[in-house]
Design a protein around this motif. Structure first.
Motif, short mmCIF file in Angstrom:
data_model
loop_
_atom_site.label_atom_id
_atom_site.label_comp_id
_atom_site.label_asym_id
_atom_site.label_seq_id
_atom_site.Cartn_x
_atom_site.Cartn_y
_atom_site.Cartn_z
N UNK A 204 11.21 18.68 36.10
CA UNK A 204 10.04 19.22 35.39
C UNK A 204 10.19 20.72 35.13
N UNK A 205 10.81 21.43 36.04
CA UNK A 205 11.07 22.85 35.81
C UNK A 205 12.00 23.03 34.61
N UNK A 206 12.97 22.17 34.47
CA UNK A 206 13.88 22.27 33.33
C UNK A 206 13.21 21.83 32.03
N UNK A 207 12.27 20.90 32.10
CA UNK A 207 11.48 20.57 30.91
C UNK A 207 10.69 21.80 30.46
N UNK A 208 10.09 22.51 31.41
CA UNK A 208 9.33 23.73 31.10
C UNK A 208 10.25 24.79 30.50
N UNK A 209 11.47 24.89 31.02
CA UNK A 209 12.43 25.85 30.48
C UNK A 209 12.77 25.51 29.03
N UNK A 210 13.03 24.24 28.76
CA UNK A 210 13.36 23.81 27.40
C UNK A 210 12.21 24.12 26.44
N UNK A 211 10.99 23.87 26.86
CA UNK A 211 9.81 24.16 26.02
C UNK A 211 9.72 25.66 25.73
N UNK A 212 10.00 26.48 26.75
CA UNK A 212 9.94 27.93 26.56
C UNK A 212 10.99 28.40 25.56
N UNK A 231 19.15 22.60 21.96
CA UNK A 231 19.25 21.16 22.21
C UNK A 231 20.54 20.82 22.97
N UNK A 232 21.61 21.55 22.72
CA UNK A 232 22.83 21.36 23.52
C UNK A 232 22.54 21.75 24.97
N UNK A 233 21.82 22.86 25.15
CA UNK A 233 21.45 23.30 26.51
C UNK A 233 20.57 22.26 27.19
N UNK A 234 19.64 21.67 26.44
CA UNK A 234 18.81 20.61 26.99
C UNK A 234 19.64 19.42 27.42
N UNK A 235 20.64 19.07 26.60
CA UNK A 235 21.53 17.96 26.96
C UNK A 235 22.34 18.28 28.21
N UNK A 236 22.74 19.54 28.35
CA UNK A 236 23.47 19.96 29.56
C UNK A 236 22.59 19.79 30.79
N UNK A 237 21.30 20.17 30.67
CA UNK A 237 20.39 20.00 31.81
C UNK A 237 20.21 18.54 32.16
N UNK A 238 20.11 17.68 31.14
CA UNK A 238 20.00 16.24 31.40
C UNK A 238 21.25 15.74 32.12
N UNK A 239 22.42 16.16 31.65
CA UNK A 239 23.67 15.75 32.27
C UNK A 239 23.76 16.27 33.70
N UNK A 240 23.32 17.50 33.92
CA UNK A 240 23.31 18.09 35.26
C UNK A 240 22.52 17.21 36.23
N UNK A 241 21.37 16.74 35.79
CA UNK A 241 20.54 15.89 36.65
C UNK A 241 21.16 14.52 36.87
#
Length: 277
Positions: A204-212, A231-241
């Protein structure tokens, strides 16, 4: 004692803050001397923060099997040597701020406060991850202020994005010490609420980061190149998780060091590319 892989998290965002701030506020890129002093300020801030953390936590590190080989508990460095290094690093930060502008000097005590206080927060609050997020997010804010001498809504959106991104990956990193922290009276979200809940909080913290970051693009009038980077950064966060599971932390180093280093560089390259093209 000073890990380059930790520095790569913050430095691209500091440079992004400087470039974005100058282009938004003045329509130009920072001067050569501004680049030099911002870089030296980052070196001083990051070096002092890492050394302070190692000095303040040296007794805790010495009792933790994972960290007992760090420089101070392993007696590779004397405590006096580390404190001398901290003083030199802080001096570099102070001199650099004075060479930039008046607002950099005025905000310097606040920055130093967070550099120092972070290492103590795990002793009394599980919100230590948020405090670290603030501390790291001062880097892009400092780059912005160092280059422009001003603050704007865009600067704070960049600050918020980095804050939540950092807090999220720090929660993930803290999962490996969850049991140790719980039995030794130290606080973190994983030790206080369990590893599974900690990983959910990080999401959820990373969702908030993506929104920001998306909001920053909207407010700043950024183009498609910037959003592609987001969006690439968002995909990286998803992959990280996807690499870290409550009962399998074997890929944590890849998730923490590699993925976050790549994300910060991606955000820098795509944002600057959008601004300059």
């Amino acid at each position: 004692m000073i890990k380059f892989e930790h520095t790569i998290f913050a430095l691209p965002f500091a440079f992004l803050g400087a470039i974005m701030g100058n282009l938004v506020e003045e329509g130009t890129v920072p001067s050569l001397m501004e680049w030099i002093w911002i870089t030296l300020a980052m070196v001083g801030a990051r070096s002092s923060a890492m050394a302070l953390n190692r000095a303040i936590d040296s007794e805790i590190d010495g009792r933790n099997p994972r960290t007992k080989t760090r420089a101070i508990p392993a007696k590779l460095l004397k405590r006096g040597e580390v404190y001398l290094f901290i003083l030199i690093s802080l001096a570099l930060l102070f001199v650099s701020a004075y060479q930039l502008n008046a607002l950099s000097v005025k905000l310097l005590p606040l920055a130093v406060f967070f550099l120092v206080i972070y290492s103590y927060t795990k002793r009394f609050t599980y919100l230590c991850h948020i405090v670290l997020g603030v501390t790291i997010a001062i880097a892009p804010l400092g780059g912005w202020v160092g280059a422009t001498g001003t603050l704007s809504p865009e600067a704070f959106l960049l600050f918020i994005g980095v804050l939540f991104w950092t807090a999220g990956f720090d929660v993930i990193y803290a999962t490996q010490d969850a049991e140790y922290d719980k039995t030794h009276g130290l606080y973190s979200i994983p030790s206080s609420f369990g590893i599974a809940n900690g990983l959910m909080t990080a999401r959820w913290l990373h969702v908030a980061s993506f929104i920001a970051f998306v909001s920053l693009g909207i407010v700043s009038g950024m183009g498609w190149i910037y959003y592609l980077g987001v969006f690439i950064s968002g995909a990286i966060m998803v992959y990280e998780h996807s690499l870290v599971k409550p009962h399998d932390l074997s890929k944590l180093d890849v998730a923490f060091f590699t993925m976050n280093g790549v994300l910060s560089v991606v955000m820098f390259i795509f944002s600057v590319g959008d601004l300059l093209i």
